[in-house]
Design a protein around this motif. Sequence first.
Motif, PDB file in Angstrom:
ATOM      1  N   ARG A   5      65.466 -28.555  -7.018  1.00 41.76           N
ATOM      2  CA  ARG A   5      66.504 -28.669  -7.848  1.00 41.76           C
ATOM      3  C   ARG A   5      66.051 -28.991  -9.473  1.00 41.76           C
ATOM      4  O   ARG A   5      64.885 -29.600  -9.685  1.00 41.76           O
ATOM      5  N   ASP A   6      67.131 -28.872 -10.058  1.00 39.20           N
ATOM      6  CA  ASP A   6      66.998 -29.121 -11.521  1.00 39.20           C
ATOM      7  C   ASP A   6      68.189 -30.081 -11.797  1.00 39.20           C
ATOM      8  O   ASP A   6      69.067 -29.623 -12.059  1.00 39.20           O
ATOM      9  N   ASP A   7      67.957 -31.237 -11.524  1.00 38.33           N
ATOM     10  CA  ASP A   7      69.009 -32.364 -11.755  1.00 38.33           C
ATOM     11  C   ASP A   7      70.180 -32.067 -10.888  1.00 38.33           C
ATOM     12  O   ASP A   7      70.092 -32.127  -9.604  1.00 38.33           O
ATOM     13  N   SER A   8      71.564 -31.373 -11.306  1.00 35.07           N
ATOM     14  CA  SER A   8      72.592 -31.133 -10.501  1.00 35.07           C
ATOM     15  C   SER A   8      72.803 -29.807  -9.976  1.00 35.07           C
ATOM     16  O   SER A   8      73.633 -29.440  -9.426  1.00 35.07           O
ATOM     17  N   THR A   9      71.631 -29.197 -10.174  1.00 33.33           N
ATOM     18  CA  THR A   9      71.636 -27.791  -9.899  1.00 33.33           C
ATOM     19  C   THR A   9      70.197 -27.317  -8.623  1.00 33.33           C
ATOM     20  O   THR A   9      69.305 -27.795  -8.938  1.00 33.33           O
ATOM     21  N   VAL A  10      70.759 -26.935  -7.355  1.00 36.49           N
ATOM     22  CA  VAL A  10      69.866 -26.616  -6.477  1.00 36.49           C
ATOM     23  C   VAL A  10      69.287 -25.246  -7.045  1.00 36.49           C
ATOM     24  O   VAL A  10      70.056 -24.161  -7.250  1.00 36.49           O
ATOM     25  N   THR A  11      68.016 -25.057  -7.191  1.00 32.03           N
ATOM     26  CA  THR A  11      67.271 -23.783  -7.608  1.00 32.03           C
ATOM     27  C   THR A  11      66.858 -22.965  -6.491  1.00 32.03           C
ATOM     28  O   THR A  11      66.983 -21.656  -6.908  1.00 32.03           O
ATOM     29  N   ALA A  12      66.244 -23.576  -5.463  1.00 33.15           N
ATOM     30  CA  ALA A  12      65.537 -22.594  -4.541  1.00 33.15           C
ATOM     31  C   ALA A  12      65.336 -23.093  -3.334  1.00 33.15           C
ATOM     32  O   ALA A  12      65.127 -24.425  -3.233  1.00 33.15           O
ATOM     33  N   ALA A  13      65.191 -22.672  -2.164  1.00 36.51           N
ATOM     34  CA  ALA A  13      64.688 -23.044  -0.942  1.00 36.51           C
ATOM     35  C   ALA A  13      63.295 -22.451  -0.629  1.00 36.51           C
ATOM     36  O   ALA A  13      63.382 -21.170  -0.869  1.00 36.51           O
ATOM     37  N   VAL A  14      62.513 -23.267  -0.311  1.00 36.70           N
ATOM     38  CA  VAL A  14      60.985 -22.858  -0.128  1.00 36.70           C
ATOM     39  C   VAL A  14      60.669 -22.842   1.459  1.00 36.70           C
ATOM     40  O   VAL A  14      61.088 -23.492   2.236  1.00 36.70           O
ATOM     41  N   LEU A  15      60.061 -21.565   1.953  1.00 31.35           N
ATOM     42  CA  LEU A  15      59.979 -21.211   3.330  1.00 31.35           C
ATOM     43  C   LEU A  15      58.692 -21.294   3.635  1.00 31.35           C
ATOM     44  O   LEU A  15      57.635 -21.156   2.865  1.00 31.35           O
ATOM     45  N   THR A  16      58.276 -21.558   5.101  1.00 35.51           N
ATOM     46  CA  THR A  16      57.115 -21.455   5.472  1.00 35.51           C
ATOM     47  C   THR A  16      56.153 -20.498   4.953  1.00 35.51           C
ATOM     48  O   THR A  16      54.944 -20.760   4.964  1.00 35.51           O
ATOM     49  N   SER A  17      56.515 -19.263   5.292  1.00 36.29           N
ATOM     50  CA  SER A  17      55.979 -18.114   4.522  1.00 36.29           C
ATOM     51  C   SER A  17      55.421 -18.169   3.271  1.00 36.29           C
ATOM     52  O   SER A  17      54.513 -17.372   2.876  1.00 36.29           O
ATOM     53  N   GLY A  18      55.735 -19.219   2.512  1.00 37.06           N
ATOM     54  CA  GLY A  18      55.647 -19.364   1.125  1.00 37.06           C
ATOM     55  C   GLY A  18      56.587 -18.572   0.307  1.00 37.06           C
ATOM     56  O   GLY A  18      56.669 -18.796  -1.026  1.00 37.06           O
ATOM     57  N   ARG A  19      57.660 -17.956   0.805  1.00 38.07           N
ATOM     58  CA  ARG A  19      58.835 -17.207  -0.021  1.00 38.07           C
ATOM     59  C   ARG A  19      59.466 -18.360  -0.373  1.00 38.07           C
ATOM     60  O   ARG A  19      59.631 -19.412   0.091  1.00 38.07           O
ATOM     61  N   ARG A  20      59.868 -17.917  -1.569  1.00 34.54           N
ATOM     62  CA  ARG A  20      60.966 -18.787  -2.376  1.00 34.54           C
ATOM     63  C   ARG A  20      62.099 -18.306  -2.778  1.00 34.54           C
ATOM     64  O   ARG A  20      62.238 -17.087  -3.361  1.00 34.54           O
ATOM     65  N   LEU A  21      63.177 -18.853  -2.305  1.00 35.17           N
ATOM     66  CA  LEU A  21      64.642 -18.101  -2.363  1.00 35.17           C
ATOM     67  C   LEU A  21      65.425 -18.856  -3.270  1.00 35.17           C
ATOM     68  O   LEU A  21      66.037 -20.011  -3.012  1.00 35.17           O
ATOM     69  N   GLY A  22      65.411 -18.052  -4.321  1.00 38.20           N
ATOM     70  CA  GLY A  22      66.519 -18.504  -5.519  1.00 38.20           C
ATOM     71  C   GLY A  22      68.128 -18.325  -5.012  1.00 38.20           C
ATOM     72  O   GLY A  22      68.136 -17.051  -4.530  1.00 38.20           O
TER      73      GLY A  22
END
Length: 387
Positions: free
Chosen positions: A182-199
């Motif tokens: 997150r960037d203060d009040s905004t969530v930016t990404a979910a990080v997955l076990t595979s290493g993938r980063r979902l914005g």
Amino acid sequence: MRTDVVVIGGGAIGAAVAYYLKLLDPSSDVVVVERDPTYTLASTPRASGGVRRLFSVPENIELSSYSIPFFEGFPETMAVDGVPADIGFHKNGYLFIVPPAGVDQLRRNYEIQLEHGCNVVLLEPDQLKARWPSMVVDDLGGGVHSPDDAWLDPHSVLRGFRTKAVSMGAEFVSDEVVGMERDDSTVTAAVLTSGRRLGANQFVNAAGAWAMDICKMLGTAIPVEPLRRFEHYFEAQDPIEPLPYLKDTRRLAFRPEGKGYSGGVPTLTEPRGYNFDVDRSCFEEVVWPALAHRFPQFERTKCFSTLPGLYDQNDFDGNAIIGPGLDGMANFHLLTGFSGHGLMHAPGCGRAMAELLLTGEYQTIDLTRFGWQRVLDDVPLRETGII
Ligand SMILES: Cc1cc2nc3c(=O)[nH]c(=O)nc-3n(C[C@H](O)[C@H](O)[C@H](O)COP(=O)(O)OP(=O)(O)OC[C@H]3O[C@@H](n4cnc5c(N)ncnc54)[C@H](O)[C@@H]3O)c2cc1C
């Protein structure tokens, strides 16, 4: 990778959100992250499958009044390539029975249910006895019967929503969310076990009993915790007339299933936690006495299976928490805390969340009162329909 909406958790709730997002805006990009496509421990397949309008909070009644007819038409609505999505919908009604001390509350709830257009009938003990002759009514003050309520197969609901959502273009990713950025009040990404980063532009926390873990990844906490509950399958030695889904005194809740019955006695005194141990004494010590007390046919009963499952229990007030605002985050939406009635509200809540994500407001049912704000304001919205 970047998408419009990331839904964390692909149980009934997450899958319903994906379906409605694609229905209401076919051009939306929807990714559902589900760590276990077999749903071994997920709550949805372990649910009892009851769907009822017997609530006291108007929003819960409205959610049921939207969702139950939706379930009735589910096979056709969710058909893919002409194959209907059968969910074993049994429209055999619900019955809440209460002791004399509970009658005033039952009557108040009944009046709210009537105001909201529900088909409900208030019954005196002798009327209960006339309708269900095997029932012991000596200690009862009355009951409310809702003949249009029902039960269904929860796993089929999940599969139906998921398969349909995928056919409409939603993507289900078999991976686990292990971090959130997150960037203060905004969530930016979910990080997955595979290493993938979902914005994504928007995130929905539909991780059920595990929702608090996702919040922890954002440095926040919610009052939703896992609460173990057993669902037992048992048979009566002697026949009983056809029963609706019965909510008895002492929190006993059960319904017919095949040759026998499925049900249990949920208790809030259970310690919170991810506990899937089976306590075989529970049926003998708690469930069986309550059954035998109500129907003599259960004096001799046999429990064939005991399945543990988790409620996403909202210890603040026992109702779902829906929408943005947690720790000031505007694009992170909670959809959890259903506390034992999430399956029956999956269609209504799935639609409501899709509307909120796509238009910024509720269109079909106003669920504002289920928002995070009530937790901030310390104003619980308690359900008195669950006795
Ligand atoms: C015994 C029992 C009986 C019940 N009876 C009823 C009933 O009669 N009627 C009713 O309406 N409700 C009932 N419920 C409640 C109902 O089961 C839940 O409210 C509902 O299934 C919640 O759906 P969900 O999609 O939020 O949760 P789930 O089905 O648990 O789905 C959440 C998903 O999130 C996934 N997940 C979690 N963490 C992560 C992560 N980090 N990354 C990726 N994925 C993750 C999980 O694998 C899971 O599949 C019952 C529950 C139990 C336990």
